[in-house]
Design an enzyme around this catalytic site. Structure first.
Site, mmCIF file in Angstrom:
data_model
loop_
_atom_site.group_PDB
_atom_site.id
_atom_site.type_symbol
_atom_site.label_atom_id
_atom_site.label_comp_id
_atom_site.label_asym_id
_atom_site.label_seq_id
_atom_site.Cartn_x
_atom_site.Cartn_y
_atom_site.Cartn_z
ATOM 1 N N CYS A 13 6.242 -7.963 0.907
ATOM 2 C CA CYS A 13 6.848 -7.543 -0.546
ATOM 3 C C CYS A 13 8.645 -7.755 -0.587
ATOM 4 C CB CYS A 13 6.598 -6.027 -1.121
ATOM 5 S SG CYS A 13 7.614 -4.539 -0.260
ATOM 6 N N ASN A 16 10.608 -3.986 1.693
ATOM 7 C CA ASN A 16 9.438 -4.105 2.529
ATOM 8 C C ASN A 16 9.690 -1.967 3.187
ATOM 9 O OD1 ASN A 16 10.413 -4.419 6.054
ATOM 10 N ND2 ASN A 16 8.253 -4.420 5.130
ATOM 11 N N CYS A 18 7.922 0.079 0.319
ATOM 12 C CA CYS A 18 6.613 0.427 -0.714
ATOM 13 C C CYS A 18 5.610 -0.623 0.373
ATOM 14 C CB CYS A 18 7.237 0.138 -1.749
ATOM 15 S SG CYS A 18 8.232 1.599 -2.304
ATOM 16 N N ARG A 19 5.478 -1.936 -0.593
ATOM 17 C CA ARG A 19 3.811 -1.724 -0.129
ATOM 18 C C ARG A 19 3.443 -2.426 1.240
ATOM 19 N NH1 ARG A 19 4.889 -6.421 -4.989
ATOM 20 N NH2 ARG A 19 7.000 -5.915 -4.557
ATOM 21 N N SER A 20 4.802 -3.627 1.172
ATOM 22 C CA SER A 20 3.804 -4.140 2.984
ATOM 23 C C SER A 20 4.113 -3.387 4.220
ATOM 24 C CB SER A 20 4.876 -5.492 3.206
ATOM 25 O OG SER A 20 6.753 -4.638 3.330
ATOM 26 N N ASP A 127 4.378 -3.121 -7.603
ATOM 27 C CA ASP A 127 5.294 -2.304 -7.029
ATOM 28 C C ASP A 127 5.465 -1.129 -6.984
ATOM 29 O OD1 ASP A 127 7.627 -1.390 -4.994
ATOM 30 O OD2 ASP A 127 8.969 -3.268 -6.012
#
Length: 155
Positions: A13, A16, A18-20, A127
């Site tokens: 993301c 690096n 939050c999402r990933s 995000d």
């Protein structure tokens, strides 16, 4: 990075944090029993290098019984040669990764949206950084669906 006979996946993301890292932790928990996956996550930017994941993301993972000690890192040129799959969260990540891959002569990674595996056809994992705890929960749920489908397709 990937051992012979193993499969490998890098979740990406923007920052690096939050999402990933959520996708990495979810997939790591799912794939641990198979023992053949090399799993990591990274960022298209260098903004958060060395940082822990967002505290809201960590709280969401803990709520679901998942721990992570991940530290943010930026995607490197080597990642395009050592990971079989690079799965990203949105179109901006996809564009950035495809540009970077063109600068790697021996790039072998398959670059895709993680959401392309979503059985509910939500291709973009939004995000949650400027959102609420509920937004992090939505990211977790989507990553859970996508990672399960990805693992089933590639095991």
């Amino acid at each position: 990075m990937a051992a012979t006979g193993s499969k490998s996946v890098l979740f990406v993301c923007l920052g690096n944090i939050c999402r990933s890292p959520i996708a990495e932790a979810v997939f790591r928990k799912m794939a641990t029993d198979s023992g053949v996956w090399v799993i990591d996550s990274g960022a298209t930017s260098d903004w958060n290098t060395g940082s822990s994941p967002d505290t809201r993301g960590l709280a969401c993972l803990r709520k679901h019984g998942i721990e992570t000690s991940h530290r943010a890192r930026q995607v490197t040129k080597d990642d395009f040669m050592t990971f079989e799959y690079i799965l990203c969260m949105d179109e901006s990540n996809l564009s950035d990764l495809n540009k970077k891959a063109k600068s790697v002569k021996t790039s072998t990674a398959k670059i895709e949206l993680l959401g392309s595996y979503d059985p509910q056809n939500q291709r973009i994992i939004k995000d949650p950084y400027y959102g609420s705890d509920a937004d992090f929960e939505n990211v977790y749920e989507q990553c859970l669906r996508c990672c399960k489908a990805f693992l089933e397709k590639n095991s």
